[in-house]
Design an enzyme around this catalytic site. Structure first.
Site, PDB file in Angstrom:
ATOM      1  N   LEU A  15       0.509  -1.094   0.029  1.00 51.49           N
ATOM      2  CA  LEU A  15      -0.009  -0.107   0.286  1.00 51.49           C
ATOM      3  C   LEU A  15       1.353   1.790   0.330  1.00 51.49           C
ATOM      4  CD1 LEU A  15      -2.849   1.079  -0.153  1.00 51.49           C
ATOM      5  CD2 LEU A  15      -2.570   1.402   2.969  1.00 51.49           C
ATOM      6  N   GLU A  35       9.610  -5.626  -5.153  1.00 50.44           N
ATOM      7  CA  GLU A  35       8.670  -5.789  -4.019  1.00 50.44           C
ATOM      8  C   GLU A  35       8.835  -7.518  -3.758  1.00 50.44           C
ATOM      9  OE1 GLU A  35       5.643  -7.511  -1.457  1.00 50.44           O
ATOM     10  OE2 GLU A  35       5.940  -5.380  -1.453  1.00 50.44           O
ATOM     11  N   GLN A 115      -6.769  -3.692   0.613  1.00 53.96           N
ATOM     12  CA  GLN A 115      -5.938  -3.416  -0.276  1.00 53.96           C
ATOM     13  C   GLN A 115      -5.995  -4.447  -1.454  1.00 53.96           C
ATOM     14  OE1 GLN A 115      -2.918  -3.448   3.589  1.00 53.96           O
ATOM     15  NE2 GLN A 115      -2.165  -3.738   1.668  1.00 53.96           N
ATOM     16  N   TYR A 218     -17.002  -6.209  16.017  1.00 52.44           N
ATOM     17  CA  TYR A 218     -15.585  -6.833  17.382  1.00 52.44           C
ATOM     18  C   TYR A 218     -16.860  -8.105  18.280  1.00 52.44           C
ATOM     19  CZ  TYR A 218     -12.566  -2.364  16.797  1.00 52.44           C
ATOM     20  OH  TYR A 218     -12.268  -1.658  16.569  1.00 52.44           O
ATOM     21  N   ASP A 306       3.869   1.607   7.866  1.00 53.19           N
ATOM     22  CA  ASP A 306       4.910   0.610   8.530  1.00 53.19           C
ATOM     23  C   ASP A 306       6.394   0.292   9.668  1.00 53.19           C
ATOM     24  OD1 ASP A 306       1.824   0.121   8.959  1.00 53.19           O
ATOM     25  OD2 ASP A 306       1.919  -2.080   8.581  1.00 53.19           O
TER      26      ASP A 306
END
Length: 522
Positions: A15, A35, A115, A218, A306
């Site tokens: 992403l 990648e 994604q 949840y 990240d």
């Protein structure tokens, strides 16, 4: 001599890496992205696209197709809520409607788009604009010097290595970033919170939804803690599991003794019924973490996504924060590479994005503790800020912002009260042609003047041929941007206000030229 030379090498093509490649290509900068995986995402993964991310997609001409893809997957404007089981007792409604009360601040809305549907859009647009993407390729090693980075890359199929010389490197290689570790950059924060899993499954659960429009569900019960996301037509989805056992005495290593039969048991325990046939498609292991990099830059290497900040999925902030990293960095790299800006402009990436990343990690952690892991204790956690303000209400302070004295030092403020203050996202206002003020930003700096600000526009044209100038006569513009009708603001390519003049100036051309030089760190 290197086999390849590119201005920017991007390591990681998910992403954030794809967003970086696309946004740099939008500014006319060639990139090479490598990648490890052989293609874009094959599993849903991150899904909630906040308004700022959708605004960025809008600037790349992808907003409408992204919304169309979202409509294929999810019913729009769903809720975020909690249950004992999907079939059983409701516990709490955290967000009754994903877009309730926020449509006035942006031309874009929040959507759920996974994604595996978004990344191909980013890939196609990046390639259309000239980016080179090599999937199934690893970066074997790299070293940097005063002038750039030399890397060795290797396709997984052929195994034949080649060398790449780049002026700069973006590390978008995830939470276990090899580039970050090799650069000696530490991650600071709360560490690993759980060894979690995501179970992708087929099973028709439409009757269990009982007509409720639920985007994130949840689940808290004596068997597990986790969350569902179900796609239309409600016969496919995933269950993420963060712990098993009673919520007060959880086992956070969900990886242990994991079998296909055990995964079906967990899904049924979360559904609350045993009569829905379940077929497990795949199981992914991941770690919930809440950490931030101590710095986002090492010489000519920049961390994004990240690699710079890892956060639990509570709040849906992770991917959105990474896309905003790419958006902030792309225009700065582009202008430095073109010689338009001074190299010091690149230092503002860390100054602006690292405080935002660290703050957002703590917001995700606070939600993780209060929603999933009360056993960790709530003492000392950050008070939870409004989701809208986390997305749109932050304020940058760096050499790429000229403050005007109206600064109380807060990192976050109410999105509706930013009013064009330097360092904040430029406010949205619909214009007479039904375009937004946000549609005026993207490739260049833009000067927006009030109804009586014609001299500012003329001064902007004198100051630079690469500065867009617009006189905005629509009612409410001056108020929205905190100026008088004779004032003006200078907005950066990323849609952030860099400078503001509340009223007219005797020498607008010289003033704008000086401001632009300062913002470009010349």
């Amino acid at each position: 001599m290197p086999d390849l030379e590119v201005p920017v090498l991007i390591v990681g093509g998910s992403l954030v890496g794809l967003s970086s490649a696309m946004l740099l290509a939008q500014h006319g900068i060639r990139t090479l992205t490598v990648e490890h995986h052989r293609g874009t995402a094959i599993h849903p993964r991150a899904a909630q696209m906040n308004q700022r991310t959708m605004e960025i997609l809008r600037s790349a001409g992808l907003e409408q197709v992204a919304r169309q893809r979202s409509d294929l997957q999810f019913v729009q404007d769903g809720a975020v809520m909690a249950v004992e089981t999907l079939a059983g007792k409701e516990l709490a409604w955290y967000v009754p409607n994903l877009n309730e009360g926020i449509r006035d601040v942006s031309p874009s809305v929040r959507v759920f788009l996974t994604q595996n549907l978004l990344e191909p859009l980013l890939k196609a647009r990046a390639e259309e604009w000239g980016a080179e993407l090599r999937f199934g390729t690893d970066m074997v090693s790299f070293e940097q010097d005063a002038d750039g980075v030399t890397a060795v890359i290797r396709p997984r199929d052929s195994g034949k290595t080649c060398s790449v010389r780049a002026r700069y490197l973006i590390a978008a290689d995830g939470s276990h970033s090899r580039v970050r570790d090799a650069s000696g950059i530490r991650m600071l924060g709360h560490g690993v919170l759980s060894n979690s899993i995501t179970i992708y499954f087929h099973g028709n659960v439409e009757r269990l939804l009982r007509g409720r429009n639920l985007s994130v569900i949840y689940v808290y019960n004596p068997e597990l803690t986790g969350f569902f996301r179900i796609e239309k037509p409600f016969d496919y989805g995933f269950l993420a599991v963060n712990s098993v056992g009673p919520p007060g005495r959880p086992v956070t290593d969900v990886w242990a003794d994991l079998t296909d039969a055990r995964c079906r048991e967990l899904v049924r325990a979360a559904l609350g019924v045993n009569n829905v046939p379940i077929a497990i498609e795949n199981v992914m292991k991941w770690q919930a973490t809440a950490d931030s990099a101590e710095r986002y830059r090492d010489g000519r290497i920049f961390l994004a996504g990240d690699a710079a900040h890892s956060m639990p999925p509570t709040g849906g902030f992770g991917g959105n924060t990474g896309v905003q990293d790419a958006h902030n960095l792309a225009w700065k790299l582009a202008l430095v590479l073109k010689g338009t800006a001074g190299a010091e402009l690149l230092s503002t990436y860390d100054a602006e994005r690292r405080p935002v990343g660290a703050f957002t990690v703590e917001q995700a952690y606070s939600r993780y503790v209060t929603r999933w892991a009360t056993y960790l204790g709530t003492d000392g956690i950050a008070p939870m800020a409004n989701d809208l303000d986390i997305d749109l209400g932050y304020r940058y302070r760096s050499a790429a912002v000229i403050a005007d004295g109206d600064d109380d030092g807060r990192l976050l403020e109410s999105t509706r009260e930013t009013r064009g203050r330097p360092g904040t996202r430029a406010p949205h206002l619909f214009l007479s042609d039904q375009k937004s003020t946000l549609d005026l930003f993207g490739r260049n700096f833009a000067l927006l003047a009030g109804a009586e600000g014609a001299t500012w526009c003329e001064g902007a044209r004198q100051a630079s041929a690469h500065l867009d100038a617009h006189r905005i006569a629509e009612p409410g513009f001056a108020e929205a941007y905190g100026i008088t009708p004779s004032g003006a603001v200078l907005v950066r390519p990323d849609g952030v206000v860099g400078w503001r003049a509340k009223a007219a100036d005797a020498t607008p051309g010289a003033t704008v030229a000086g401001v632009l030089q300062a913002l470009l760190c010349r």
